[in-house]
Each structure stands twice: as structure tokens, then as C-alpha cells.
Write an enzyme that holds these catalytic residues in place. Structure first.
Site, PDB file in Angstrom:
ATOM      1  N   SER A  62       0.811  -1.216   0.000  1.00  0.00           N
ATOM      2  CA  SER A  62       0.000   0.000   0.000  1.00  0.00           C
ATOM      3  C   SER A  62       0.847   1.270   0.000  1.00  0.00           C
ATOM      4  O   SER A  62       1.993   1.273   0.467  1.00  0.00           O
ATOM      5  CB  SER A  62      -0.914   0.019   1.227  1.00  0.00           C
ATOM      6  OG  SER A  62      -1.734  -1.129   1.260  1.00  0.00           O
TER       7      SER A  62
HETATM    8  N1  SAH Z   1      -0.683  -4.600   3.760  1.00  0.00           N
HETATM    9  C1  SAH Z   1      -0.143  -5.224   2.602  1.00  0.00           C
HETATM   10  C2  SAH Z   1      -1.152  -5.164   1.481  1.00  0.00           C
HETATM   11  C3  SAH Z   1      -1.056  -6.304   0.574  1.00  0.00           C
HETATM   12  S1  SAH Z   1      -2.286  -6.333  -0.698  1.00  0.00           S
HETATM   13  C4  SAH Z   1       1.126  -4.516   2.184  1.00  0.00           C
HETATM   14  O1  SAH Z   1       1.203  -3.291   2.355  1.00  0.00           O
HETATM   15  O2  SAH Z   1       2.024  -5.156   1.659  1.00  0.00           O
HETATM   16  C5  SAH Z   1      -3.557  -7.306   0.050  1.00  0.00           C
HETATM   17  C6  SAH Z   1      -3.199  -8.722   0.393  1.00  0.00           C
HETATM   18  O3  SAH Z   1      -4.390  -9.371   0.803  1.00  0.00           O
HETATM   19  C7  SAH Z   1      -2.631  -9.550  -0.761  1.00  0.00           C
HETATM   20  O4  SAH Z   1      -1.379 -10.057  -0.388  1.00  0.00           O
HETATM   21  C8  SAH Z   1      -3.666 -10.661  -0.949  1.00  0.00           C
HETATM   22  O5  SAH Z   1      -3.099 -11.901  -1.315  1.00  0.00           O
HETATM   23  C9  SAH Z   1      -4.299 -10.731   0.424  1.00  0.00           C
HETATM   24  N2  SAH Z   1      -5.646 -11.319   0.482  1.00  0.00           N
HETATM   25  C10 SAH Z   1      -6.665 -11.200  -0.405  1.00  0.00           C
HETATM   26  N3  SAH Z   1      -7.742 -11.876   0.023  1.00  0.00           N
HETATM   27  C11 SAH Z   1      -7.408 -12.433   1.225  1.00  0.00           C
HETATM   28  C12 SAH Z   1      -8.092 -13.250   2.172  1.00  0.00           C
HETATM   29  N4  SAH Z   1      -9.360 -13.643   1.977  1.00  0.00           N
HETATM   30  N5  SAH Z   1      -7.436 -13.634   3.280  1.00  0.00           N
HETATM   31  C13 SAH Z   1      -6.142 -13.259   3.503  1.00  0.00           C
HETATM   32  N6  SAH Z   1      -5.438 -12.496   2.633  1.00  0.00           N
HETATM   33  C14 SAH Z   1      -6.060 -12.084   1.512  1.00  0.00           C
END
Ligand code: SAH
Length: 217
Positions: A62
């Protein structure tokens, strides 16, 4: 010696403090966590820029400002138990780990979870537990939580997560369509735990939550 310190200070001043994030703990931690460790090597010179970046598996780390906004909304004072859905790179996780007592983080994609674990260990974030799976269901064995953060967008407020909020607990979650969402903060009342207050923190764009409270692949 950290050659990225200057870039980090500038990031906090120009992207975060300048946009009215005032929680001193959040500002301080974001000035210390090495964001460049969480991005792909080829993108290291963009690690402190004012935007999200790809982290592989069609996911993103993010934008720094969004990380600050969500973290501030959790109102951490230290000592909290936090649930995070969407570990991704682990950058948000590291910030939570430094501000709270324990962090329970769930990631759907195993390769991302493994990569995040390695960086978190390198930063001595031993108060973080990571689980691979669908975070829609929360983490029942460890509930209730003082704060819950979802960094993937949901089509509706994930009910299992609301249920796992302690009295006084805060949930921050982006809700909307696959393209664009609103960031919501829900707070469970201390006096009357059945009461949940909902606040709109503005527009945002997140990758999709995939699973029970989200979309199909
Ligand atoms: N806070 C993280 C954001 C990653 S993007 C950062 O700054 O790096 C969002 C993440 O949510 C992705 O890695 C995706 O694989 C995960 N995601 C999507 N659906 C999900 C679910 N149902 N349970 C757990 N993770 C999930």
C-alpha cells in the site's frame, strides 16, 4: 548505517505529516521501518515514493499515506492484540508489531506469507504470527481483538471480523466495488458492546479480498 533514512524522513514529512496524520507513534515508527526491504529489488529506488508498488502475485504494497491513515485509525496505545487480513509484503505488519503487543496476520498467498515472515524475522518482529488462509473468517482461537485491519477490499463489511472485535475494539476495512472503495472504521462500544459505530474515512483503492466475505478469484 541506513542510507535510506533521509528518504524515509522526507516520506513522513511530505506525504504523511503534511496530510494531517498527527499520531506521534505512527509518525515515529514509519520513520524507522525500512520500507525498501519490503519491495522487490528492482523497485528499491521507488520504495519511498507516494504510491503503491507491485509485490508479485498481482498484489501491491500500500501507499505510505494509506498505511499511516489506517494505522492511526486503529488508535493504538501499546499493549493491543491485533488481527490483520492481507499480510502481503509484511510492511503494515511490521508497523503494527512495533506499536502493539501481538499481531495475528492472515495471508491467502503462501509465497507472500513466507517472504513476509523472513523480513519480519530480520526486523525482530517476533510478536507476529502469520497464518495462510482465508482471513474472512478471522482467527477465532485468538479472538477477541482490540484492533482489526483489512488491507484487501471487501464487497461488504466482513461479519466474522466484526464478531471478533473486543468491547472498545476498532476495525478498519475498505468496502466497495472491485475498482474503488470507501475506507470504513467500525468501533464497538465499551458501555454497550452490542453497539457498533461506523465512520467514513474517505475513498481508496485496494486489491480484492478473495474468499468468503470477498470475491471469487
Ligand atoms: N498490507 C499489505 C497489502 C497487501 S495487498 C502490504 O502493504 O504489503 C492485500 C493482500 O491481501 C494480498 O497479499 C492478498 O493476497 C491478500 N488477500 C486477499 N484476500 C485475502 C483473504 N481472503 N485472506 C487473507 N489475505 C487475503
Amino acid at each position: 548505517m541506513d542510507r535510506y533514512k533521509k528518504q524515509r524522513t522526507r516520506m513522513v514529512e511530505t506525504q504523511i505529516r503534511a496530510r494531517s496524520i498527527s499520531d506521534a507513534h505512527v509518525l515515529k515508527v514509519m520513520e524507522t521501518i525500512p520500507r525498501h526491504l519490503f519491495v522487490d529489488e528492482g523497485l528499491i529506488d521507488q520504495a519511498y515514493s507516494d504510491n503503491p508498488l507491485p509485490i508479485g502475485e498481482k498484489q501491491t504494497i500500500s501507499q505510505p499515506y494509506i498505511v499511516a491513515l489506517m494505522t492511526q485509525a486503529l488508535e493504538l496505545k501499546g499493549g493491543e492484540r491485533i488481527l490483520e487480513i492481507g499480510t502481503g509484503s509484511g510492511y503494515q505488519t511490521a508497523i503494527l508489531a512495533k506499536l502493539a503487543d501481538r499481531v495475528f496476520s492472515i495471508e491467502r498467498v503462501a509465497t507472500l506469507a513466507t517472504r513476509a515472515r523472513k523480513i519480519l524475522d530480520r526486523l525482530n518482529c517476533y510478536n507476529v504470527a502469520i497464518r495462510v488462509g482465508d482471513g474472512s473468517y478471522g482467527w477465532k482461537e485468538e479472538a477477541p481483538f482490540d484492533a482489526i485491519i483489512t488491507t484487501a477490499a471487501a464487497p461488504r463489511i466482513p461479519q466474522y471480523l466484526v464478531e471478533q472485535l473486543a468491547p472498545g475494539g476498532r476495525l478498519v476495512v475498505p468496502v466497495g466495488s472491485r475498482e474503488v472503495q470507501t475506507l470504513y472504521k467500525l468501533a464497538r462500544s465499551v458501555e454497550n458492546p452490542a453497539e457498533i459505530k461506523k465512520e467514513d474515512l474517505g475513498g481508496c483503492r485496494f486489491v480484492s479480498l478473495i474468499g468468503e466475505s470477498g470475491w471469487k478469484e
